[in-house]
Design a protein around this motif. Structure first.
Motif, PDB file in Angstrom:
ATOM      1  N   GLU A   1     -38.152 -30.574   0.225  1.00 27.06           N
ATOM      2  CA  GLU A   1     -36.845 -30.147   0.737  1.00 27.06           C
ATOM      3  C   GLU A   1     -36.300 -31.070   1.815  1.00 27.06           C
ATOM      4  O   GLU A   1     -35.089 -31.294   1.902  1.00 27.06           O
ATOM      5  CB  GLU A   1     -36.985 -28.727   1.289  1.00 27.06           C
ATOM      6  CG  GLU A   1     -35.712 -28.094   1.807  1.00 27.06           C
ATOM      7  CD  GLU A   1     -35.985 -26.734   2.448  1.00 27.06           C
ATOM      8  OE1 GLU A   1     -37.126 -26.231   2.345  1.00 27.06           O
ATOM      9  OE2 GLU A   1     -35.045 -26.196   3.058  1.00 27.06           O
ATOM     10  N   VAL A   2     -37.175 -31.627   2.667  1.00 28.62           N
ATOM     11  CA  VAL A   2     -36.724 -32.424   3.817  1.00 28.62           C
ATOM     12  C   VAL A   2     -37.481 -33.748   3.909  1.00 28.62           C
ATOM     13  O   VAL A   2     -38.221 -33.995   4.861  1.00 28.62           O
ATOM     14  CB  VAL A   2     -36.883 -31.612   5.132  1.00 28.62           C
ATOM     15  CG1 VAL A   2     -35.847 -30.508   5.216  1.00 28.62           C
ATOM     16  CG2 VAL A   2     -38.293 -31.039   5.268  1.00 28.62           C
ATOM     17  N   PRO A   3     -37.323 -34.667   2.945  1.00 30.26           N
ATOM     18  CA  PRO A   3     -38.113 -35.894   2.929  1.00 30.26           C
ATOM     19  C   PRO A   3     -37.586 -37.038   3.801  1.00 30.26           C
ATOM     20  O   PRO A   3     -38.329 -37.987   4.075  1.00 30.26           O
ATOM     21  CB  PRO A   3     -38.036 -36.306   1.462  1.00 30.26           C
ATOM     22  CG  PRO A   3     -36.675 -35.832   1.034  1.00 30.26           C
ATOM     23  CD  PRO A   3     -36.455 -34.530   1.785  1.00 30.26           C
ATOM     24  N   ASN A   4     -36.320 -36.953   4.241  1.00 20.04           N
ATOM     25  CA  ASN A   4     -35.724 -38.093   4.937  1.00 20.04           C
ATOM     26  C   ASN A   4     -36.456 -38.413   6.235  1.00 20.04           C
ATOM     27  O   ASN A   4     -36.700 -37.538   7.056  1.00 20.04           O
ATOM     28  CB  ASN A   4     -34.251 -37.821   5.232  1.00 20.04           C
ATOM     29  CG  ASN A   4     -33.418 -37.796   3.967  1.00 20.04           C
ATOM     30  OD1 ASN A   4     -33.865 -38.256   2.922  1.00 20.04           O
ATOM     31  ND2 ASN A   4     -32.215 -37.253   4.053  1.00 20.04           N
ATOM     32  N   GLY A   5     -36.777 -39.700   6.401  1.00 26.66           N
ATOM     33  CA  GLY A   5     -37.470 -40.148   7.606  1.00 26.66           C
ATOM     34  C   GLY A   5     -38.981 -40.168   7.475  1.00 26.66           C
ATOM     35  O   GLY A   5     -39.675 -40.521   8.426  1.00 26.66           O
ATOM     36  N   TYR A   6     -39.479 -39.807   6.294  1.00 30.68           N
ATOM     37  CA  TYR A   6     -40.932 -39.738   6.067  1.00 30.68           C
ATOM     38  C   TYR A   6     -41.314 -40.520   4.814  1.00 30.68           C
ATOM     39  O   TYR A   6     -40.525 -40.665   3.890  1.00 30.68           O
ATOM     40  CB  TYR A   6     -41.377 -38.286   5.871  1.00 30.68           C
ATOM     41  CG  TYR A   6     -41.004 -37.337   6.965  1.00 30.68           C
ATOM     42  CD1 TYR A   6     -39.847 -36.557   6.872  1.00 30.68           C
ATOM     43  CD2 TYR A   6     -41.799 -37.188   8.100  1.00 30.68           C
ATOM     44  CE1 TYR A   6     -39.497 -35.669   7.874  1.00 30.68           C
ATOM     45  CE2 TYR A   6     -41.462 -36.299   9.101  1.00 30.68           C
ATOM     46  CZ  TYR A   6     -40.305 -35.548   8.980  1.00 30.68           C
ATOM     47  OH  TYR A   6     -39.959 -34.666   9.975  1.00 30.68           O
ATOM     48  N   ASN A   7     -42.545 -40.989   4.820  1.00 28.60           N
ATOM     49  CA  ASN A   7     -43.161 -41.553   3.620  1.00 28.60           C
ATOM     50  C   ASN A   7     -44.563 -40.994   3.495  1.00 28.60           C
ATOM     51  O   ASN A   7     -45.159 -40.575   4.498  1.00 28.60           O
ATOM     52  CB  ASN A   7     -43.234 -43.087   3.699  1.00 28.60           C
ATOM     53  CG  ASN A   7     -41.888 -43.719   3.478  1.00 28.60           C
ATOM     54  OD1 ASN A   7     -41.246 -43.499   2.464  1.00 28.60           O
ATOM     55  ND2 ASN A   7     -41.430 -44.501   4.453  1.00 28.60           N
ATOM     56  N   VAL A   8     -45.084 -40.967   2.277  1.00 32.70           N
ATOM     57  CA  VAL A   8     -46.427 -40.439   2.069  1.00 32.70           C
ATOM     58  C   VAL A   8     -47.229 -41.392   1.199  1.00 32.70           C
ATOM     59  O   VAL A   8     -46.670 -42.220   0.474  1.00 32.70           O
ATOM     60  CB  VAL A   8     -46.409 -39.048   1.393  1.00 32.70           C
ATOM     61  CG1 VAL A   8     -45.881 -37.980   2.344  1.00 32.70           C
ATOM     62  CG2 VAL A   8     -45.625 -39.089   0.091  1.00 32.70           C
ATOM     63  N   SER A   9     -48.541 -41.230   1.300  1.00 28.02           N
ATOM     64  CA  SER A   9     -49.471 -41.993   0.449  1.00 28.02           C
ATOM     65  C   SER A   9     -50.579 -41.057   0.005  1.00 28.02           C
ATOM     66  O   SER A   9     -51.205 -40.408   0.852  1.00 28.02           O
ATOM     67  CB  SER A   9     -50.081 -43.177   1.215  1.00 28.02           C
ATOM     68  OG  SER A   9     -49.104 -44.122   1.556  1.00 28.02           O
ATOM     69  N   ARG A  10     -50.796 -41.000  -1.303  1.00 26.40           N
ATOM     70  CA  ARG A  10     -51.953 -40.253  -1.805  1.00 26.40           C
ATOM     71  C   ARG A  10     -53.031 -41.297  -2.060  1.00 26.40           C
ATOM     72  O   ARG A  10     -53.086 -41.933  -3.101  1.00 26.40           O
ATOM     73  CB  ARG A  10     -51.602 -39.505  -3.097  1.00 26.40           C
ATOM     74  CG  ARG A  10     -52.724 -38.633  -3.623  1.00 26.40           C
ATOM     75  CD  ARG A  10     -52.943 -37.413  -2.800  1.00 26.40           C
ATOM     76  NE  ARG A  10     -54.052 -36.612  -3.238  1.00 26.40           N
ATOM     77  CZ  ARG A  10     -53.965 -35.601  -4.097  1.00 26.40           C
ATOM     78  NH1 ARG A  10     -52.794 -35.289  -4.633  1.00 26.40           N
ATOM     79  NH2 ARG A  10     -55.040 -34.922  -4.418  1.00 26.40           N
ATOM     80  N   LEU A  11     -53.864 -41.469  -1.084  1.00 27.44           N
ATOM     81  CA  LEU A  11     -54.836 -42.562  -1.079  1.00 27.44           C
ATOM     82  C   LEU A  11     -55.895 -42.376  -2.162  1.00 27.44           C
ATOM     83  O   LEU A  11     -56.359 -43.337  -2.772  1.00 27.44           O
ATOM     84  CB  LEU A  11     -55.486 -42.645   0.297  1.00 27.44           C
ATOM     85  CG  LEU A  11     -54.480 -42.806   1.468  1.00 27.44           C
ATOM     86  CD1 LEU A  11     -55.190 -42.642   2.805  1.00 27.44           C
ATOM     87  CD2 LEU A  11     -53.777 -44.143   1.375  1.00 27.44           C
ATOM     88  N   ASN A  12     -56.312 -41.156  -2.369  1.00 24.21           N
ATOM     89  CA  ASN A  12     -57.290 -40.795  -3.394  1.00 24.21           C
ATOM     90  C   ASN A  12     -57.179 -39.278  -3.548  1.00 24.21           C
ATOM     91  O   ASN A  12     -56.280 -38.654  -2.963  1.00 24.21           O
ATOM     92  CB  ASN A  12     -58.700 -41.228  -2.979  1.00 24.21           C
ATOM     93  CG  ASN A  12     -59.025 -40.846  -1.551  1.00 24.21           C
ATOM     94  OD1 ASN A  12     -58.912 -39.664  -1.195  1.00 24.21           O
ATOM     95  ND2 ASN A  12     -59.390 -41.813  -0.735  1.00 24.21           N
ATOM     96  N   LYS A  13     -58.076 -38.668  -4.278  1.00 25.13           N
ATOM     97  CA  LYS A  13     -57.946 -37.232  -4.508  1.00 25.13           C
ATOM     98  C   LYS A  13     -58.087 -36.439  -3.220  1.00 25.13           C
ATOM     99  O   LYS A  13     -57.490 -35.384  -3.061  1.00 25.13           O
ATOM    100  CB  LYS A  13     -58.990 -36.772  -5.530  1.00 25.13           C
ATOM    101  CG  LYS A  13     -58.752 -35.359  -6.038  1.00 25.13           C
ATOM    102  CD  LYS A  13     -59.657 -35.009  -7.204  1.00 25.13           C
ATOM    103  CE  LYS A  13     -59.273 -33.647  -7.765  1.00 25.13           C
ATOM    104  NZ  LYS A  13     -60.103 -33.289  -8.940  1.00 25.13           N
ATOM    105  N   ARG A  14     -58.847 -36.942  -2.278  1.00 29.88           N
ATOM    106  CA  ARG A  14     -59.126 -36.206  -1.047  1.00 29.88           C
ATOM    107  C   ARG A  14     -58.040 -36.359   0.017  1.00 29.88           C
ATOM    108  O   ARG A  14     -57.820 -35.459   0.799  1.00 29.88           O
ATOM    109  CB  ARG A  14     -60.448 -36.690  -0.437  1.00 29.88           C
ATOM    110  CG  ARG A  14     -61.702 -36.313  -1.186  1.00 29.88           C
ATOM    111  CD  ARG A  14     -62.936 -36.694  -0.373  1.00 29.88           C
ATOM    112  NE  ARG A  14     -63.023 -35.932   0.877  1.00 29.88           N
ATOM    113  CZ  ARG A  14     -62.883 -36.442   2.091  1.00 29.88           C
ATOM    114  NH1 ARG A  14     -62.590 -37.729   2.260  1.00 29.88           N
ATOM    115  NH2 ARG A  14     -63.010 -35.684   3.160  1.00 29.88           N
ATOM    116  N   GLU A  15     -57.389 -37.512   0.062  1.00 26.76           N
ATOM    117  CA  GLU A  15     -56.575 -37.859   1.228  1.00 26.76           C
ATOM    118  C   GLU A  15     -55.090 -38.005   0.905  1.00 26.76           C
ATOM    119  O   GLU A  15     -54.708 -38.627  -0.099  1.00 26.76           O
ATOM    120  CB  GLU A  15     -57.100 -39.152   1.849  1.00 26.76           C
ATOM    121  CG  GLU A  15     -58.538 -39.056   2.337  1.00 26.76           C
ATOM    122  CD  GLU A  15     -59.069 -40.397   2.772  1.00 26.76           C
ATOM    123  OE1 GLU A  15     -59.302 -41.264   1.901  1.00 26.76           O
ATOM    124  OE2 GLU A  15     -59.239 -40.583   3.993  1.00 26.76           O
TER     125      GLU A  15
END
Lengths: 112, 111
Positions: free
Chosen positions: A59-73
């Motif tokens: 809903e509110v992604p602006n200003g953020y980035n994400v990384s799914r490094l592996n299944k755990r993180e």
């Protein structure tokens, strides 16, 4: 049982600084989420990851980035922090089928 | 954006009293969850309701899903100080991968 672990628990930033919130789960869940919680607004979804290698905006992604490094993180990055990003951030993972969310203890971020 | 409104926002009652918290939406949900959150912690799931009209009981807590699956209620009988916390409802559409959370009801139970 560790469940969902978030770091750091507290952080103070100046406007324009960057930082990464880290999240790890040990329940072998495919789905992971980042929410922010502000007074009177409940929990709002920032980004989620349905499985390793995939991420989607919430809903509110602006200003953020994400990384799914592996299944755990699953990490959340603020590239240039703004005072409007002052909030408590929660990471969660979900059981398949029922979608029950397991939350971390939260990361309280203040942007000055 | 689907909206889930909870009422009341705040509730302060004495031990032994009964209370009801409401969660309302104009959207239809495939399932609805209730969470309780204590200060400094993340929310913890209390219950999931799936079928319209469904009633689930968890000790002194009774949860009901509306017939049309647009609303839900949480009733607490003989509240105790340990019930103090923020109660959040969350609705799912389609798969449960994306929940919409309500605005929350903050409950305080005093001796």
């Amino acid at each position: 049982n560790a469940g969902v672990t978030q770091t750091p628990k507290f952080q103070v930033l100046k406007t324009g600084q960057s930082m990464t919130l880290q999240c790890a789960q040990d329940m072998n869940h495919n789905s992971m989420y980042w929410y922010r919680q502000d007074p009177g607004m409940g929990l709002r979804l920032i980004y989620y990851s349905a499985s390793e290698g995939t991420t989607d905006k919430g809903e509110v992604p602006n200003g953020y980035n994400v990384s799914r490094l592996n299944k755990r993180e699953f990490s959340l990055r603020l590239e240039s922090a703004a005072p409007s990003q002052t909030s408590v951030y929660f990471c969660a993972s979900a059981t398949p089928n029922t979608g029950e969310l397991f939350f971390g203890e939260g990361s309280r971020l203040t942007v000055l | 954006t689907q909206l889930l409104e909870q009422s009341p926002q705040f509730l302060s009652i004495q031990e032994g009293e009964n209370l009801t918290v409401y969660c309302n939406s104009s959207s239809v949900f495939s399932s609805l969850q209730w969470y309780r959150q204590e200060p400094g912690e993340g929310p913890v799931l209390l219950v999931t309701v799936v079928t319209g009209g469904e009633v689930k009981k968890l000790k002194r807590l009774t949860f009901q899903f509306g017939d049309a699956r647009k609303d839900s209620s949480l009733h607490i009988t003989a509240a105790q100080p340990g019930d103090t916390g923020l109660y959040l409802c969350a609705g799912a559409t389609g798969t449960a991968s994306k929940l919409t959370f309500g605005t929350g009801t903050r409950l305080q139970v005093t001796l």
